[in-house]
Design a protein around this motif. Structure first.
Motif, PDB file in Angstrom:
ATOM      1  N   ALA B 110       0.821  -1.220   0.000  1.00 14.76           N
ATOM      2  CA  ALA B 110       0.000   0.000   0.000  1.00 14.76           C
ATOM      3  C   ALA B 110       0.854   1.269   0.000  1.00 14.76           C
ATOM      4  N   LYS B 111       2.165   1.116   0.157  1.00 19.25           N
ATOM      5  CA  LYS B 111       3.030   2.304   0.220  1.00 19.25           C
ATOM      6  C   LYS B 111       2.919   3.121  -1.064  1.00 19.25           C
ATOM      7  N   GLY B 112       2.576   4.375  -0.895  1.00 17.64           N
ATOM      8  CA  GLY B 112       2.451   5.276  -2.051  1.00 17.64           C
ATOM      9  C   GLY B 112       1.183   5.070  -2.850  1.00 17.64           C
ATOM     10  N   LYS B 113       0.298   4.203  -2.354  1.00 17.76           N
ATOM     11  CA  LYS B 113      -0.911   3.853  -3.113  1.00 17.76           C
ATOM     12  C   LYS B 113      -2.159   4.398  -2.442  1.00 17.76           C
ATOM     13  N   ASP B 114      -3.278   4.282  -3.188  1.00 17.51           N
ATOM     14  CA  ASP B 114      -4.590   4.528  -2.609  1.00 17.51           C
ATOM     15  C   ASP B 114      -5.087   3.194  -2.085  1.00 17.51           C
ATOM     16  N   LEU B 115      -5.252   3.105  -0.780  1.00 21.33           N
ATOM     17  CA  LEU B 115      -5.697   1.838  -0.181  1.00 21.33           C
ATOM     18  C   LEU B 115      -7.202   1.906   0.053  1.00 21.33           C
ATOM     19  N   VAL B 116      -7.927   1.001  -0.621  1.00 20.51           N
ATOM     20  CA  VAL B 116      -9.380   0.956  -0.454  1.00 20.51           C
ATOM     21  C   VAL B 116      -9.746  -0.360   0.214  1.00 20.51           C
ATOM     22  N   ILE B 117     -10.350  -0.286   1.394  1.00 22.31           N
ATOM     23  CA  ILE B 117     -10.739  -1.481   2.139  1.00 22.31           C
ATOM     24  C   ILE B 117     -12.258  -1.584   2.089  1.00 22.31           C
ATOM     25  N   VAL B 118     -12.738  -2.739   1.629  1.00 23.58           N
ATOM     26  CA  VAL B 118     -14.179  -2.931   1.507  1.00 23.58           C
ATOM     27  C   VAL B 118     -14.590  -4.049   2.458  1.00 23.58           C
ATOM     28  N   ALA B 119     -15.568  -3.780   3.323  1.00 23.21           N
ATOM     29  CA  ALA B 119     -16.002  -4.793   4.266  1.00 23.21           C
ATOM     30  C   ALA B 119     -17.507  -4.927   4.217  1.00 23.21           C
ATOM     31  N   GLY B 120     -17.970  -6.176   4.366  1.00 28.40           N
ATOM     32  CA  GLY B 120     -19.412  -6.435   4.413  1.00 28.40           C
ATOM     33  C   GLY B 120     -19.751  -7.136   5.708  1.00 28.40           C
ATOM     34  N   GLY B 121     -20.652  -6.583   6.495  1.00 27.76           N
ATOM     35  CA  GLY B 121     -21.117  -7.219   7.725  1.00 27.76           C
ATOM     36  C   GLY B 121     -19.996  -7.485   8.704  1.00 27.76           C
ATOM     37  N   LEU B 122     -19.905  -8.744   9.151  1.00 28.58           N
ATOM     38  CA  LEU B 122     -18.871  -9.141  10.103  1.00 28.58           C
ATOM     39  C   LEU B 122     -17.475  -9.091   9.469  1.00 28.58           C
ATOM     40  N   GLY B 123     -17.426  -8.939   8.144  1.00 31.23           N
ATOM     41  CA  GLY B 123     -16.152  -8.838   7.431  1.00 31.23           C
ATOM     42  C   GLY B 123     -15.326  -7.626   7.841  1.00 31.23           C
ATOM     43  N   LEU B 124     -15.930  -6.735   8.630  1.00 32.39           N
ATOM     44  CA  LEU B 124     -15.148  -5.596   9.126  1.00 32.39           C
ATOM     45  C   LEU B 124     -14.131  -6.061  10.182  1.00 32.39           C
ATOM     46  N   LEU B 206      -4.909  -0.203  -4.313  1.00 29.59           N
ATOM     47  CA  LEU B 206      -4.835  -1.551  -3.753  1.00 29.59           C
ATOM     48  C   LEU B 206      -6.155  -1.776  -3.023  1.00 29.59           C
ATOM     49  N   ALA B 207      -6.868  -2.866  -3.380  1.00 28.54           N
ATOM     50  CA  ALA B 207      -8.179  -3.118  -2.783  1.00 28.54           C
ATOM     51  C   ALA B 207      -8.132  -4.369  -1.908  1.00 28.54           C
ATOM     52  N   LEU B 208      -8.623  -4.252  -0.682  1.00 25.82           N
ATOM     53  CA  LEU B 208      -8.720  -5.390   0.228  1.00 25.82           C
ATOM     54  C   LEU B 208     -10.203  -5.587   0.538  1.00 25.82           C
ATOM     55  N   ILE B 209     -10.698  -6.815   0.307  1.00 26.49           N
ATOM     56  CA  ILE B 209     -12.139  -7.053   0.457  1.00 26.49           C
ATOM     57  C   ILE B 209     -12.384  -8.190   1.438  1.00 26.49           C
ATOM     58  N   CYS B 210     -13.332  -7.979   2.345  1.00 19.49           N
ATOM     59  CA  CYS B 210     -13.692  -9.047   3.275  1.00 19.49           C
ATOM     60  C   CYS B 210     -15.180  -8.988   3.592  1.00 19.49           C
ATOM     61  N   GLY B 211     -15.839 -10.128   3.413  1.00 19.40           N
ATOM     62  CA  GLY B 211     -17.273 -10.194   3.693  1.00 19.40           C
ATOM     63  C   GLY B 211     -17.821 -11.503   3.168  1.00 19.40           C
ATOM     64  N   PRO B 212     -19.135 -11.612   3.037  1.00 24.72           N
ATOM     65  CA  PRO B 212     -19.716 -12.830   2.462  1.00 24.72           C
ATOM     66  C   PRO B 212     -19.157 -13.061   1.055  1.00 24.72           C
ATOM     67  N   GLU B 213     -19.081 -14.334   0.640  1.00 26.21           N
ATOM     68  CA  GLU B 213     -18.431 -14.647  -0.637  1.00 26.21           C
ATOM     69  C   GLU B 213     -19.063 -13.913  -1.811  1.00 26.21           C
ATOM     70  N   ILE B 214     -20.388 -13.847  -1.820  1.00 28.51           N
ATOM     71  CA  ILE B 214     -21.059 -13.195  -2.951  1.00 28.51           C
ATOM     72  C   ILE B 214     -20.736 -11.702  -2.990  1.00 28.51           C
TER      73      ILE B 214
END
Lengths: 373, 279
Positions: B110-124, B206-214
């Motif tokens: 993520a160094k020097g990047k735009d870090l976008v974190i996406v979370a759904g529900g308990l995925g936070l 850089l995108a990090l995603i966590c949540g239900p599979e769908i």
């Protein structure tokens, strides 16, 4: 190094067994029980299935009488040696909860020291495949390692493969090794069989020396070689591992899995008889007072519905998806995970499938479907 | 026996309900208090195996800060026997912990990047440690954004913390709900709508995603539409796990073991599997 080949008689095998027992080994090998050849404790060669062979096919296994005194004249039975190295039930830990709080302890168990008598080439390879799973990853399984470190392997080269065998395809036989302590070939030249023996370890060589054996005559060695060549040509099945892996990966979403799912009973027989299948589940067993608890590991199978229970819901709900997982893991994903195939071509899953599903035919069918489309 | 296989005894230092079905357990190792041992260090994204006496073990992501050296936090939803038993534990009581296990979020990228974190529900919960870690190195990251979707107002996790982040300037936080009631003044809709609304510099994200599979599948798809390459996207997967060390076989996902190759995967490694049923 050229390994010296020596000639043994049956009395020498008994001598080997008693020497192993004197050295503290439990000698385990093939015995006839419940109309099948299984592995159990043996004291002497008198316990071995003398003059007994078997006839195997898709979903079929029958013992037969041979017209000779062969001690190892059978193909592999329903049990694999994994039951000794990776027991069907294993105590993992004990927990106590009382006024002093929670204590968790590792089980203090005596590690049995086994001498395995009659390990076929395919079975030796299967042990080495499980070694990679349990010992060579980022973590090592202490229960497996402790048992594995002290086993003695007496391998028997295969000269009469069965109808469901394809060890040649998987480069696991018919001759065993390397990796054994001793290997023998049973020669049925005369009324009383004799044995050509090779040491594969210092332990094996030391034992052989005590038998004071004679050198094997060159004529017998030529005959042994001819037997192996003939055995390799007699495989009842064949499989091309690279093609199988490719077909499974490209056919992952094939309609064929629905077809297999309609035949498969999800009974788990194939995973239980497979010498490399390693999946397990855990059971928590608590005493009535609720102050102590044990955690047991038991063989599990990817064919059971709850195997993939995740957040309250099983992932692989259809039998077809579960069969796809098993065969894809065995013949394709195993290579990604452990750099080798998970199959040794022993044919047990074909013989012991109650509805006669044959993984080599399923690969052929998958291939045929893909060439057609 | 290897400490990876035998749980250590830890103590609950704090218990709090986050939502009606979700709670956080802070766990401390008694030896750490007496300075005999240090707390097992973890990397954001990793998980522990939590053992309840007489009931069993479950894999739970670590949801606290990696810099917290006195306790490790686990945020848990009540779904089965073990998680229900965990919900009954009180501060001062003991539980068994093995870990940490598995792969981590690639924060160094993520160094020097735009870090976008996406979370759904308990995925936070599994991404909160990486948010803490990103905030700790905030000056090295060009921009930091959290996009969070929850089902209902009452199911918003870590609401106080989200509010304090929203009022600060270090991280942009956008929240959307699937279903809104009168108590909610914010955005309504699926979390992918938040991704769509972002003005992304595709090459530097850089995108990090966590949540239900769908949700992860559709989120990743939306990032791809926005011009990201699969190699710029990471997801965290969940499967049945009984050993956490690659022996029990339950968590297999195609060629992967989620316990040792995951739970965090680069999207291109699992893209085709995520689009297949019953893997």
């Amino acid at each position: 190094m050229q390994t010296e080949v020596v000639l043994l008689q049956r009395l020498h095998l008994d001598l080997l067994l008693s020497q192993l027992q004197a050295a503290g080994y439990q000698t385990v090998g093939p015995v006839v029980r419940d109309q099948a050849i299984v592995y159990d404790r043996i004291q002497s060669t008198a316990d071995l299935p003398m003059g007994i062979g078997d006839i195997q096919g898709k979903g079929s296994y029958r013992l037969r009488s041979r017209d000779d005194a062969a001690l190892f004249g059978y193909v592999v039975g329903p049990q694999a040696w994994k039951k000794y190295l990776y027991p069907p039930r294993q105590l993992l830990m004990r927990a106590e909860q009382n006024s002093r709080g929670l204590q968790i302890t590792a089980p203090d168990q005596e590690v049995p020291k086994y001498a395995m008598i009659g390990v076929r080439g395919c079975e030796l390879k299967a042990i080495q495949i499980q070694d990679r799973v349990f010992l060579e990853g980022p973590y090592s399984d202490d229960f497996y390692r402790e048992r594995r470190e002290q086993i003695f392997i007496l391998a028997v080269n295969c000269t009469e493969p069965g109808n469901t065998c394809f060890c040649v395809s998987m480069e696991a036989g018919p001759a065993a090794g390397p990796g054994y302590d001793l290997a023998i070939t049973e020669m049925l030249e005369t009324a009383e069989p004799c044995y050509l023996a090779r040491a594969g370890s210092a332990k094996g060589a030391e034992l052989l020396k005590h038998c004071n054996p004679s050198h094997a005559p060159a004529t017998l060695l030529e005959k042994e070689n001819a037997l192996w060549t003939a055995a390799a040509a007699q495989m009842g099945r064949s499989l091309n591992p690279e093609q199988a892996s490719a077909a499974l990966k490209s056919g992952y979403e094939s309609t064929h899995w629905k077809d297999v799912g309609e035949r498969c009973l999800s009974c788990s027989n194939c995973t239980l008889v497979c010498p490399t299948c390693f999946c397990s589940g855990v059971q928590e067993v608590t005493d009535l007072a609720g102050t102590s608890s044990e955690r047991w590991r038991e063989w599990d199978s990817c064919f059971s519905l709850n195997f993939t229970l995740t957040a309250g819901r099983p992932i692989r709900q259809s039998p077809g998806a579960r069969y796809r997982q098993w065969i894809s893991h065995k013949l394709a994903f195993w290579q990604d995970q452990f750099d080798q195939s998970g199959c040794v071509g022993c044919g047990r899953c074909i013989t012991w499938c109650p509805v006669g599903i044959d993984l080599t035919s399923e690969i052929e069918a998958l291939n045929a479907l893909q060439t057609k489309t | 026996m290897s400490p990876a296989l035998l749980p250590e005894v830890w103590r609950i230092s704090d218990f709090r309900w986050e939502t009606p079905q979700t709670f956080s357990l802070s766990c401390e190792k008694p030896e750490v208090q007496t300075r005999v041992q240090t707390l097992n260090p973890f990397r954001p994204g990793q998980f522990n195996m939590l053992y309840v006496f007489g009931v069993g073990e479950v894999p739970i992501s670590i949801s606290g800060s990696p810099e917290n050296t006195s306790a490790q936090i686990h945020t848990i939803r009540k779904v089965g026997a073990v998680t229900n038993a965990l919900a009954e534990l009180k501060p001062g009581q003991s539980l068994g912990i093995r870990g940490p296990f598995g792969s981590a979020w690639p924060l160094h990228k993520a160094k020097g990047k735009d870090l976008v974190i996406v979370a759904g529900g308990l995925g936070l919960a599994p991404v909160r440690p990486v948010i803490y870690a990103a905030l700790a190195m905030r000056s090295e990251i060009r921009s930091l954004t959290l996009l969070y979707g929850a089902r209902q107002h009452a199911e918003i996790l870590y609401a106080d913390e989200l509010l304090s982040w929203q009022t600060g300037a270090e991280i942009a936080v956008h929240i959307t709900l699937d279903q809104a009631t009168q108590s909610w003044q914010g955005r309504v809709g699926v979390v992918t709508s938040l991704i769509q609304a972002q003005d992304l510099d595709a090459d530097r994200t850089l995108a990090l995603i966590c949540g239900p599979e769908i949700m992860m599948r559709y989120s990743a798809h939306t990032f791809l539409e926005k011009g990201l390459k699969p190699e710029q996207i990471y997801v965290s997967l969940e499967r049945n796990m009984q050993c956490a060390v690659g022996f029990c076989g339950h968590c297999q996902y195609g060629p992967h073991f989620i316990c040792k190759d995951g739970p965090v995967f680069r999207y291109d490694k699992v893209q085709s599997l995520l689009n297949t049923r019953e893997v």
